[in-house]
Scaffold this active site. Sequence first.
Site, PDB file in Angstrom:
ATOM      1  N   GLU A   1       0.643  -1.174   0.000  1.00  0.00           N
ATOM      2  CA  GLU A   1      -0.017   0.154   0.084  1.00  0.00           C
ATOM      3  C   GLU A   1       0.933   1.334   0.046  1.00  0.00           C
ATOM      4  O   GLU A   1       1.896   1.397   0.739  1.00  0.00           O
ATOM      5  CB  GLU A   1      -0.879  -0.070   1.337  1.00  0.00           C
ATOM      6  CG  GLU A   1      -2.161   0.364   1.096  1.00  0.00           C
ATOM      7  CD  GLU A   1      -3.026  -0.636   0.157  1.00  0.00           C
ATOM      8  OE1 GLU A   1      -3.288  -0.419  -1.041  1.00  0.00           O
ATOM      9  OE2 GLU A   1      -3.417  -1.667   0.594  1.00  0.00           O
TER      10      GLU A   1
ATOM     11  N   GLY B   1     -15.786   4.878  -2.597  1.00  0.00           N
ATOM     12  CA  GLY B   1     -14.940   5.550  -1.565  1.00  0.00           C
ATOM     13  C   GLY B   1     -14.634   4.333  -0.511  1.00  0.00           C
ATOM     14  O   GLY B   1     -14.390   4.742   0.693  1.00  0.00           O
TER      15      GLY B   1
ATOM     16  N   SER C   1     -13.580   2.121  -6.970  1.00  0.00           N
ATOM     17  CA  SER C   1     -14.485   2.481  -7.763  1.00  0.00           C
ATOM     18  C   SER C   1     -13.785   3.546  -8.680  1.00  0.00           C
ATOM     19  O   SER C   1     -14.423   3.399 -10.015  1.00  0.00           O
ATOM     20  CB  SER C   1     -15.713   2.752  -7.123  1.00  0.00           C
ATOM     21  OG  SER C   1     -15.183   3.878  -6.254  1.00  0.00           O
TER      22      SER C   1
ATOM     23  N   ASP D   1      -4.240   0.774  -9.415  1.00  0.00           N
ATOM     24  CA  ASP D   1      -5.775   0.203  -9.458  1.00  0.00           C
ATOM     25  C   ASP D   1      -5.961   0.182 -11.131  1.00  0.00           C
ATOM     26  O   ASP D   1      -6.671  -0.808 -11.606  1.00  0.00           O
ATOM     27  CB  ASP D   1      -6.444   1.201  -8.999  1.00  0.00           C
ATOM     28  CG  ASP D   1      -6.249   1.698  -7.672  1.00  0.00           C
ATOM     29  OD1 ASP D   1      -5.511   0.882  -7.073  1.00  0.00           O
ATOM     30  OD2 ASP D   1      -6.620   2.789  -7.087  1.00  0.00           O
TER      31      ASP D   1
ATOM     32  N   SER E   1     -14.066   7.371   2.467  1.00  0.00           N
ATOM     33  CA  SER E   1     -12.935   8.241   2.285  1.00  0.00           C
ATOM     34  C   SER E   1     -12.929   8.914   0.811  1.00  0.00           C
ATOM     35  O   SER E   1     -12.774   8.306  -0.185  1.00  0.00           O
ATOM     36  CB  SER E   1     -11.605   7.489   2.622  1.00  0.00           C
ATOM     37  OG  SER E   1     -10.698   7.504   1.465  1.00  0.00           O
TER      38      SER E   1
HETATM   39  P1  NG1 Z   1      -7.457   3.585  -3.786  1.00  0.00           P
HETATM   40  O1  NG1 Z   1      -7.666   2.594  -2.629  1.00  0.00           O
HETATM   41  O2  NG1 Z   1      -8.591   3.120  -5.066  1.00  0.00           O
HETATM   42  O3  NG1 Z   1      -8.018   4.905  -3.328  1.00  0.00           O
HETATM   43  C1  NG1 Z   1      -5.199   4.737  -4.024  1.00  0.00           C
HETATM   44  C2  NG1 Z   1      -4.496   4.926  -5.440  1.00  0.00           C
HETATM   45  C3  NG1 Z   1      -3.546   3.716  -5.787  1.00  0.00           C
HETATM   46  C4  NG1 Z   1      -2.780   3.345  -4.439  1.00  0.00           C
HETATM   47  C5  NG1 Z   1      -3.487   3.108  -3.152  1.00  0.00           C
HETATM   48  C6  NG1 Z   1      -2.691   3.119  -1.925  1.00  0.00           C
HETATM   49  C7  NG1 Z   1      -5.821   6.002  -6.843  1.00  0.00           C
HETATM   50  C8  NG1 Z   1      -6.647   5.695  -8.101  1.00  0.00           C
HETATM   51  N1  NG1 Z   1      -5.542   4.823  -6.762  1.00  0.00           N
HETATM   52  O4  NG1 Z   1      -6.228   3.638  -4.239  1.00  0.00           O
HETATM   53  O5  NG1 Z   1      -2.749   4.055  -6.871  1.00  0.00           O
HETATM   54  O6  NG1 Z   1      -1.640   4.521  -4.315  1.00  0.00           O
HETATM   55  O7  NG1 Z   1      -4.369   4.354  -2.921  1.00  0.00           O
HETATM   56  O8  NG1 Z   1      -1.865   1.951  -2.246  1.00  0.00           O
HETATM   57  O9  NG1 Z   1      -5.529   7.194  -6.487  1.00  0.00           O
END
Ligand code: NG1
Length: 548
Positions: A60, A185, A190, A236, A284
């Site tokens: 992460e 979120g 998504s 993602d 979030s």
């Molecule tokens: P999500 O969980 O989709 O908010 C975000 C970033 C990823 C990655 C993760 C943390 C976007 C689209 N995605 O994911 O690239 O950095 O946080 O590991 O911002």
Amino acid sequence: MAAELPIPIFTTLNDALGDLQTAAVQASRWNDVAEEFEKRFGKKPAYIARAPGRVNLIGEHIDYVLFGCLPAAVEQDILMACGPSSQASGSPGSVTAQNLNPKYTPKTFVPILKDATMPLTTEQKEAEGSVHPESWYLDIDKRELRWESYVKAGYYGVLNRFFPPSSSERPVPIDLLVTGSVPAGSGLSSSAAMVVASTLSFLAVNNKLGNLTKGQLVEMAMENERRVGVNSGGMDQAASVISTPSSALYITFFPFLHAEPILLPVLRTNPRAVFVCANSLVVSDKAVGAKTHYNLRVVETLVGARILARHLNVPLQATERPTLRQVLGRWLGYKEVKGQPTELDTDKLKAGLEKVLPELEKLRPAGRGDNEELGLTMEEMIRESGLDEAVFNEVYLSWVEVEATHFQIYKRAKHVFEESLRVIEFRAACLRAADASRGGDLPESVLRELGGLMDASHVSACKFCENSCPEVDELVRIAKEAGAYGSRLTGAGWGGCTVSLVAEDKVDAFIERLAATYPAYKDLEGEALKQVIFATKPSSGACVLKLE
Ligand code: NG1
């Protein structure tokens, strides 16, 4: 290589659903969106684009630093039915976007082709930001979360890549109907699923899918998503586009995107286990909170890379902005050759990470005593970077908005390097298990090893990345009490979902225990409960169904 394959275009629903585990349930969603499209727009859709969400098993907040991570696509997805508009008079490229969920109101918008005679208003320029001086403009409001922003983000890239002002070809007016089963979120991406599906829809209707590879679509979707205001890595989008069933995807980003499916034998060989997602129901909003959360982590790790480089005597030019991954590579003496396969294979990378960890102690804020937790002030951080203030601001702050009184350089770097090591160990354990499982059952120690890595990842999220929240911590604690091998926050954090590794024969009891114990689930039952806690099997990546 997985990223070089073309985007799958199917002509029958059965083929499109072929890889999905629950084809019958999914088929009704595809039929519903197609029928509803016809009711609303008076003709059948020409295409349905599908893009799944993803669950990150481990790794992460390290993709934007260019270290590898290990997500898998989930079955929950975004479907976009689309076709050329039935209104003959629609302006070039105009879009009527509707959503099956009535909470998202219908939107119509028209892209503006900028030229010298039609300069943007100050407001439009501000909304666009200085990073995208392009030919086509769509007003994406970054100050609040709007569903259509993700549709526009996908469209932006298609317009600017395929419709240069010099060409006489103009985009066709489009009708579009969206339905989604990825909770917004919740850390299951998504947003990336929306942007991938939207990019695919606009490509398809404008007949631009051509020979586009999965890797090219990922690059487009990454750039497109940044237009919504988050400087995200590519995890993602890559997971949504490139994933294959039964596997996680080991995605590395340096020196270029590379994706390697990693079979998950723990899902298929006795003693079997499954990954269970549980939504904390704390939403979030990544785009709105970006300056104090996500984008701040991006800046802290970038500045950390420069400060670390100084301590390691790795020379940097004043205006470059390498990531922690790049500084590590240079310190280890590997050349960065763009377009060449990475010179650091996973064994070398592992050895390099182990070597650099003790060096991180040099990043601890000096002379703080008990106040070490505080991190560096802006002034201290600039001093540590060795740059003068104007250059520092230009390189690290001019392109992104962040807000903090103290910056956590040491903690973030510690998280990044240790988490990257855990990803490599998780991958290695899966590969070893795949070998072992050829001879019969798996040793249970594999499950304990994977679980242990997931637990350690969550501790790091709490202590060093500081992207968890009390509700997610509570869910992780309950999951462990309920017998999970491992449990952690998945995705960006500050809310969203956990992912837990659970023995298959204990899943029902596990879900019951979470449902009875986690306060926000108290009043949920039946379908509503299934939406927030569910076992997930790795699904296939994005595709297009061609209907005419
Ligand atoms: P999500 O969980 O989709 O908010 C975000 C970033 C990823 C990655 C993760 C943390 C976007 C689209 N995605 O994911 O690239 O950095 O946080 O590991 O911002």
